[in-house]
Every structure is written in C-alpha cells, then in structure tokens.
Scaffold this motif. Structure first.
Motif, short mmCIF file in Angstrom:
data_model
loop_
_atom_site.label_atom_id
_atom_site.label_comp_id
_atom_site.label_asym_id
_atom_site.label_seq_id
_atom_site.Cartn_x
_atom_site.Cartn_y
_atom_site.Cartn_z
N ASP A 181 0.84 -1.21 0.00
CA ASP A 181 0.00 0.00 0.00
C ASP A 181 0.87 1.26 0.00
O ASP A 181 0.58 2.24 -0.71
N THR A 182 1.94 1.23 0.79
CA THR A 182 2.86 2.38 0.83
C THR A 182 3.49 2.62 -0.52
O THR A 182 3.56 3.76 -1.01
N ALA A 183 3.96 1.54 -1.15
CA ALA A 183 4.57 1.68 -2.47
C ALA A 183 3.55 2.19 -3.48
O ALA A 183 3.87 3.02 -4.34
N GLY A 184 2.32 1.69 -3.38
CA GLY A 184 1.27 2.15 -4.30
C GLY A 184 0.98 3.62 -4.15
O GLY A 184 0.75 4.32 -5.15
N SER A 185 1.01 4.13 -2.93
CA SER A 185 0.77 5.55 -2.69
C SER A 185 1.87 6.39 -3.35
O SER A 185 1.60 7.43 -3.96
#
Length: 241
Positions: A151-155
């Motif tokens: 999720d962090t990478a996607g953000s």
C-alpha cells in the motif's frame, strides 16, 4: 481516513519543487518502508523497454536491478508492463515464478537480489503499449511483502504519476526537464543500428542486447561505443530475425 488519491496529492506536493522530484519521492518511499527495500522507478514507452527512462534508483540493489532489466529486455518490470498488473516475485530461486525471465533472475541473484515486486501504474482504458510508470522494490531476502508495504509503495507510485503530469515542460520539449533520459544514448544507438542494417527499432535493440550479453558488457557502455567511438556491430543472422 485520508483517501488514496488525497494521500498521493499530499505526497506529490511535498516533492514537486525538489531539484529531482522523482529521486526525492523514491527516497521517501524507501524511508517509509524502513529501508527494507531498494526502490526503482521507470518510465517506459512500451512493454519491451525499448524506450525507457530510469527516473530513480534508490538503495544498494536498485541500480543493478534496473540496469539488468534494460540490458536484458526481460524481468518483472517488463512483465508488469505487459500484463498491466503487479508482478510479485517473492523468491528468485523459485523456477515457477521466474520462468518468463530466467536470465534476469540468475544475474539478479548473483548481485544479491532475492525478491522483486513490480507495481505498474494501471490506467483503465489505456493499452499496455502506452507509456507507463513502474515502481520496483528489490530485496536481499526472499519472502512475501507485507500488504502495508504494498500500500505504501502504491501511494508513492500514484504520487509519481501526479509529478509526471504536474512537472513544468520546457518550451520545445515533449518531456519534463526531470524526465530527460540519462540513457538517451541507447535510443540514439538503436536508431543508428536500425539504419545501418535496415532493421526495425525492436530488432536493432535486440541485436545490441545480444551483443552486450555475449560480451558481458553494459548496454549503455555499448551504446556509447556505437555513438561516440564508431563501433560497428556485425549484421544479424537473417534466420534469427
């Protein structure tokens, strides 16, 4: 709760005015992952990486991982672009995982890369051949990547998309100043080989990659030799085209 879009806008705003927005954003991404992964960000015009710019490589494994993929024309970034879906290779020793790119997997392991997670910026309604961003996470040990890290990478990937759209364009340029390719010489050499041997750009790039691979050379170094030192490659075997 902040929406994913709002979070991406906030992230992009923090880095927009930096001298190198993409690199700054990827440094922030790696820090948010507790430096657990090295991070690479690629802008590619096609799934074969025939026209590709490495916007950022942060961490000890990212530069080698990004270079291997452009040199070989295979790897999780290539597969993610072609599929327009994430490629989560948790273990580069797993033959069923790396079957589409065994050469990349073998060479990546030699450089200490044991897992790669490639996240493409998927745009509904756009064909895979359209330009796209891919964020790659490289890790020195196998294993699943926690959902929170994905999720962090996607953000950060969504923020990179916004930076791409928001960056200033210089007069007469088709690309943002911060997107000018460091490996533009590869594209120039591809055009020269294409003209010399009456090949398509894809065939010319394949010839260069094969020549570099057979001599354990870096594709960019080979391109410099073609463009700046007059190196001529032998013509390809017609049976191999």
């Amino acid at each position: 709760m902040t929406s994913p879009r709002a979070a991406a806008v906030e992230l992009a705003a923090l880095h927009l005015d930096r001298a190198d927005p993409a690199h700054s954003l990827m440094e922030a991404c790696r820090a948010a992952l507790s430096r657990d992964c090295s991070v690479g960000l690629t802008l590619a015009a096609d799934a074969a990486l025939a026209q590709r710019v490495c916007l950022a490589a942060v961490g000890p494994l990212a530069d080698k991982g990004e270079t291997l993929q452009i040199n070989l024309g295979e790897g999780p970034c290539v597969q993610a672009l072609a599929r327009q879906a994430p490629v989560l290779a948790c273990d580069l020793d797993d033959a069923s995982t790396v079957g589409a790119w065994p050469v990349f997997a073998a060479q990546a392991r030699d450089h200490g890369i044991r897992a790669v997670f490639a996240l493409p910026a998927v745009n509904p309604g756009h064909a895979a051949a359209q330009p796209g961003l891919v964020l790659c996470l490289y890790r020195d040990r196998p294993g699943l990547l926690p959902a929170a890290n994905l999720d962090t990478a996607g953000s950060h990937l969504r923020a990179a998309e916004l930076l791409l759209l928001a960056g200033p364009v210089r007069e007469g340029d088709a690309a943002d100043a911060w997107l000018m390719p460091a490996d533009a010489v590869v594209h120039q050499a591809t055009g020269m080989i294409s003209q010399r041997h009456a090949l398509t750009p894809g065939q010319a790039l394949a010839l260069m990659r094969a020549h570099a691979h057979s001599r354990h050379a870096d594709l960019t170094d080979l391109a410099h030799a073609i463009v700046h030192r007059g190196l001529h490659l032998p013509p390809p075997d017609p049976a191999g085209l």
